[in-house]
Design a protein around this motif. Structure first.
Motif, PDB file in Angstrom:
ATOM      1  N   UNK A  10       0.843  -1.192   0.000  1.00  0.00           N
ATOM      2  CA  UNK A  10       0.000   0.000   0.000  1.00  0.00           C
ATOM      3  C   UNK A  10       0.873   1.235   0.000  1.00  0.00           C
ATOM      4  N   UNK A  11       0.545   2.141  -0.861  1.00  0.00           N
ATOM      5  CA  UNK A  11       1.262   3.406  -0.956  1.00  0.00           C
ATOM      6  C   UNK A  11       0.948   4.234   0.280  1.00  0.00           C
ATOM      7  N   UNK A  12       1.973   4.654   1.033  1.00  0.00           N
ATOM      8  CA  UNK A  12       1.701   5.439   2.241  1.00  0.00           C
ATOM      9  C   UNK A  12       1.016   6.771   1.950  1.00  0.00           C
ATOM     10  N   UNK A  13       1.103   7.238   0.717  1.00  0.00           N
ATOM     11  CA  UNK A  13       0.452   8.484   0.340  1.00  0.00           C
ATOM     12  C   UNK A  13      -0.953   8.265  -0.216  1.00  0.00           C
ATOM     13  N   UNK A  14      -1.415   6.999  -0.186  1.00  0.00           N
ATOM     14  CA  UNK A  14      -2.726   6.675  -0.732  1.00  0.00           C
ATOM     15  C   UNK A  14      -3.814   7.417   0.041  1.00  0.00           C
ATOM     16  N   UNK A  15      -4.739   7.978  -0.695  1.00  0.00           N
ATOM     17  CA  UNK A  15      -5.822   8.736  -0.063  1.00  0.00           C
ATOM     18  C   UNK A  15      -7.031   7.867   0.273  1.00  0.00           C
ATOM     19  N   UNK A  16      -6.906   6.552   0.094  1.00  0.00           N
ATOM     20  CA  UNK A  16      -8.009   5.651   0.411  1.00  0.00           C
ATOM     21  C   UNK A  16      -9.060   5.571  -0.682  1.00  0.00           C
ATOM     22  N   UNK A  17      -8.779   6.147  -1.833  1.00  0.00           N
ATOM     23  CA  UNK A  17      -9.753   6.132  -2.915  1.00  0.00           C
ATOM     24  C   UNK A  17      -9.844   4.751  -3.547  1.00  0.00           C
ATOM     25  N   UNK A  18     -10.705   4.639  -4.487  1.00  0.00           N
ATOM     26  CA  UNK A  18     -11.044   3.380  -5.119  1.00  0.00           C
ATOM     27  C   UNK A  18      -9.891   2.742  -5.883  1.00  0.00           C
ATOM     28  N   UNK A  19      -9.810   1.434  -5.805  1.00  0.00           N
ATOM     29  CA  UNK A  19      -8.881   0.621  -6.580  1.00  0.00           C
ATOM     30  C   UNK A  19      -9.711  -0.299  -7.462  1.00  0.00           C
ATOM     31  N   UNK A  20      -9.033  -1.039  -8.326  1.00  0.00           N
ATOM     32  CA  UNK A  20      -9.704  -1.972  -9.228  1.00  0.00           C
ATOM     33  C   UNK A  20      -9.042  -3.335  -9.121  1.00  0.00           C
ATOM     34  N   UNK A  21      -9.806  -4.363  -9.413  1.00  0.00           N
ATOM     35  CA  UNK A  21      -9.280  -5.720  -9.451  1.00  0.00           C
ATOM     36  C   UNK A  21      -9.967  -6.449 -10.600  1.00  0.00           C
ATOM     37  N   UNK A  22      -9.445  -7.609 -10.956  1.00  0.00           N
ATOM     38  CA  UNK A  22     -10.052  -8.424 -12.008  1.00  0.00           C
ATOM     39  C   UNK A  22     -10.684  -9.649 -11.384  1.00  0.00           C
ATOM     40  N   UNK A  23     -11.949  -9.837 -11.627  1.00  0.00           N
ATOM     41  CA  UNK A  23     -12.588 -11.073 -11.175  1.00  0.00           C
ATOM     42  C   UNK A  23     -12.431 -12.103 -12.281  1.00  0.00           C
ATOM     43  N   UNK A  79      -4.458  -9.567 -21.294  1.00  0.00           N
ATOM     44  CA  UNK A  79      -3.422 -10.607 -21.220  1.00  0.00           C
ATOM     45  C   UNK A  79      -4.005 -11.921 -20.714  1.00  0.00           C
ATOM     46  N   UNK A  80      -4.855 -11.867 -19.686  1.00  0.00           N
ATOM     47  CA  UNK A  80      -5.458 -13.092 -19.154  1.00  0.00           C
ATOM     48  C   UNK A  80      -6.378 -13.744 -20.173  1.00  0.00           C
ATOM     49  N   UNK A  81      -7.072 -12.930 -20.964  1.00  0.00           N
ATOM     50  CA  UNK A  81      -7.919 -13.473 -22.026  1.00  0.00           C
ATOM     51  C   UNK A  81      -7.083 -14.225 -23.048  1.00  0.00           C
ATOM     52  N   UNK A  82      -5.982 -13.610 -23.473  1.00  0.00           N
ATOM     53  CA  UNK A  82      -5.152 -14.201 -24.522  1.00  0.00           C
ATOM     54  C   UNK A  82      -4.336 -15.390 -24.024  1.00  0.00           C
ATOM     55  N   UNK A  83      -3.752 -15.277 -22.842  1.00  0.00           N
ATOM     56  CA  UNK A  83      -2.831 -16.304 -22.350  1.00  0.00           C
ATOM     57  C   UNK A  83      -3.519 -17.474 -21.651  1.00  0.00           C
ATOM     58  N   UNK A  84      -4.670 -17.221 -21.021  1.00  0.00           N
ATOM     59  CA  UNK A  84      -5.296 -18.265 -20.200  1.00  0.00           C
ATOM     60  C   UNK A  84      -6.734 -18.560 -20.607  1.00  0.00           C
ATOM     61  N   UNK A  85      -7.189 -17.950 -21.687  1.00  0.00           N
ATOM     62  CA  UNK A  85      -8.543 -18.163 -22.183  1.00  0.00           C
ATOM     63  C   UNK A  85      -9.593 -17.876 -21.102  1.00  0.00           C
ATOM     64  N   UNK A  86      -9.338 -16.843 -20.305  1.00  0.00           N
ATOM     65  CA  UNK A  86     -10.279 -16.432 -19.266  1.00  0.00           C
ATOM     66  C   UNK A  86     -11.103 -15.257 -19.763  1.00  0.00           C
TER      67      UNK A  86
END
Length: 103
Positions: A10-23, A79-86
């Motif tokens: 975690x970036x110590x300067x992070x303001x707590x705003x939204x992040x993204x992830x891949x399901x 990349x996940x679509x191409x490499x892992x057919x996800x």
């Protein structure tokens, strides 16, 4: 033998705003979710699993990485679509937990 990648820092300067992830999957059984989780770990991705309820039934979501920038999430998604057919999709996520100081 499977080793878990280091958690994102975690970036110590992070303001707590939204992040993204891949399901990358959602499963009715923990066993299937764990298989996908380990598959992602084995390809070097920081993956994690979360449990939520749908109609009072458990669903285990497997998500990969956390991104501050949505464009980075889009790039890994491709990349996940191409490499892992996800078929991953981008979801919003809270910031990663603060790293514990080394003892």
């Amino acid at each position: 033998f499977c080793t878990r990648p280091a958690p994102p820092q975690r970036d110590p300067d992070d303001d707590g705003s939204l992040w993204y992830t891949l399901q990358v999957g959602a499963y009715k059984t923990k066993e299937y979710a764990e298989k996908m989780l380990h598959a992602m770990w084995n390809t070097g991705h920081r993956a994690f699993m979360s449990l939520f309820l749908v109609d009072d039934q458990p669903v285990y979501r497997v998500q990969v990485e956390r991104f501050k920038n949505k464009e980075e999430a889009k790039q890994l998604s491709q990349e996940l679509k191409e490499e892992h057919n996800l078929k991953p999709f981008i979801t919003e996520a809270p910031p990663p937990p603060a790293a514990k100081p080394a003892s």
